[in-house]
Design an enzyme around this catalytic site. Structure first.
Site, short mmCIF file in Angstrom:
data_model
loop_
_atom_site.label_atom_id
_atom_site.label_comp_id
_atom_site.label_asym_id
_atom_site.label_seq_id
_atom_site.Cartn_x
_atom_site.Cartn_y
_atom_site.Cartn_z
CE LYS A 1 36.79 46.18 28.45
NZ LYS A 1 36.73 47.62 28.39
C1 PLP Z 1 36.67 48.89 27.49
C2 PLP Z 1 37.82 49.82 27.36
C3 PLP Z 1 37.75 51.17 27.74
C4 PLP Z 1 36.45 51.84 28.08
O1 PLP Z 1 35.82 51.38 29.19
P1 PLP Z 1 34.35 51.92 29.53
O2 PLP Z 1 34.13 51.48 30.94
O3 PLP Z 1 33.41 51.27 28.56
O4 PLP Z 1 34.37 53.39 29.39
C5 PLP Z 1 38.89 51.92 27.73
N1 PLP Z 1 40.07 51.40 27.32
C6 PLP Z 1 40.18 50.13 26.91
C7 PLP Z 1 41.51 49.63 26.48
C8 PLP Z 1 39.06 49.30 26.89
O5 PLP Z 1 39.16 48.04 26.43
#
Ligand code: PLP
Length: 425
Positions: free
Chosen positions: A215
């Protein structure tokens, strides 16, 4: 042709992270402590949030937010099928029902016009609302009432902001909460305000970020809940750590700090200081990383805009794009290969790519549980079939960017229908 494989995603880590981690190791305090509190304060300041609660994932953040607004078994939550597993699974944790609404073909965010229509039908509990429920529920219990519509759960897809004014207006009208899945949206602004500080009085809300490795800000694994309501923030904080009330500590401080009170069966979702240390380092360079991604995205769009075989992503949001993903769409009727083959061709040219997302309603669980057909959400399904996410991260060099552009152009030149029909025999 590249010498080495270009991964789809890589975190941007360096000396800052090393120093921060060293401090934590030297301090001997590894779990939730001073670094986590500092990260919460600095993150809140960064996005203009009143309260920020650090947790160990965005999934945990959304689970806690839905718990805090009082989601119950059988309740309805409007969300998008064009997302990752986490967005709808957190609704299922409560045995509540995700009501999917199709996305806008340009932005891939929830189609606000349809959200308005579905919220009106379900919010008024009129029998006609039944047609918006998952098909299996709508038909198997024809004379049973359906649950209460409690919340909207939009996703800022790829880092492109949702139309928050419109969504919160729908929420206000039907007394709904809004939980924003901002997993892609650290670095996004909407009408000049960072995602994370939604200032809509009267609408209970929480904005949930992900710090997963890919991210726009990473702590390895991690997440943050940003809220403006103090009571909701307190509930999230307490439930993130076993339902242990911190107030009890204060009230009974005379009895020493060994005393605590469990006020609800909570969860184990706290962020560690190890993770927070990485987050603090990342915050310090977040703007540099965002600018680099924005630059790469502009280079891609400039190179691909003129090719009729490709559709470049929207880049003039009502605010600033975080550019978590570069969402390229293939115009399949102009190509002799499909999306999967296109990705194979990229791989042969040593370029990693991915697909965001396989719509939730075509996965076995949701298909079987709710009786969905792919065409139930034609935009989500159609866009999925032609979507490719290209590498987009601040560690990419100019040569990396050029190699991606070169590979995409080469594939289009080879497999474009125009190229074939105009080629000399
Ligand atoms: C990555 C992601 C999540 C989950 O995030 P985590 O921190 O891995 O729980 C939720 N929603 C979207 C749209 C994502 O891309």
């Amino acid at each position: 042709m590249r010498e080495t494989f270009l991964p789809f995603a890589l975190p941007d880590l360096g000396e800052r992270e090393r120093q921060q981690l060293q401090e934590v190791l030297d301090s001997g305090w590894l779990t939730t402590g001073p670094k986590t509190r500092q990260f919460e304060r600095e993150f809140a300041a960064h996005v203009g949030a009143v309260h920020a609660v650090a947790v160990n994932s965005c999934t945990a953040a959304m689970h806690l937010a839905l718990e805090a607004i009082g989601l119950q078994s059988g309740d309805l939550v409007i969300t998008t099928p064009y997302t990752f597993a986490a967005t709808a699974e957190v609704i299922r944790y409560f045995d509540a029902i995700p009501v999917f609404v199709d996305v806008d073909p340009e932005t891939l965010n929830l189609d606000v016009r349809q959200v308005r229509e579905v919220a009106a039908a379900l919010g008024n509990r009129s029998p006609s609302g039944r047609r918006f429920l998952p098909p299996a529920l709508g038909t198997t219990a024809p004379d049973r009432g359906f649950g209460t519509l409690k919340a909207l759960l939009p996703v800022h897809m790829a880092g492109y902001p949702c139309d928050l004014d419109a969504l919160y207006a729908v929420a206000a009208q039907h007394h709904l909460a809004v939980i924003e899945d901002a997993a892609h949206a650290f670095g996004t602004t909407y009408k000049g305000r960072p995602i994370g500080c939604s200032p809509y009085p009267g609408v209970p809300s929480a904005v949930c970020f992900s710090f997963y490795a890919t991210k726009t800000l990473t702590t390895g694994e991690g997440g943050m809940i940003c809220l403006s309501d103090e009571a909701l923030a307190d509930r999230c904080r307490i439930m993130a750590l076993h339902g242990i009330s911190k107030d009890a500590w204060k009230r009974y401080s005379a009895e020493g700090n060994w005393y605590y009170e469990i006020i609800a069966p909570g969860y184990k979702y706290n962020m560690t200081d190890l993770a927070a240390a990485i987050g603090l380092a990342q915050l310090g360079k977040a703007e540099r990383m965002r600018q680099r991604r924005a630059h790469i995205a502009r280079e891609y769009t400039r190179a691909f805009r003129e090719l009729p075989e490709l559709q470049t992503p929207p880049d003039k949001p009502d605010g600033q794009h975080a550019w978590h993903l570069y969402v390229l769409r293939l115009c399949l009727e102009r190509l002799t290969i499909d999306r999967d083959q296109f990705i194979q061709e990229l791989k042969q040219r040593k370029i990693g790519a991915s697909v965001h997302f396989i719509p939730l309603h075509i996965h076995p669980y949701y298909r079987e549980k709710y009786g969905y057909q792919p065409e139930d959400f034609p935009v989500a399904y159609g866009e999925y079939l032609r979507e490719i996410s290209l590498p987009l991260y601040s560690k990419m060099t100019d040569a990396d960017v050029e190699s991606v552009i070169g590979a995409v152009r080469d594939i289009v030149a080879r497999y474009g229908r125009a190229a074939i029909s105009s080629a000399p025999a």
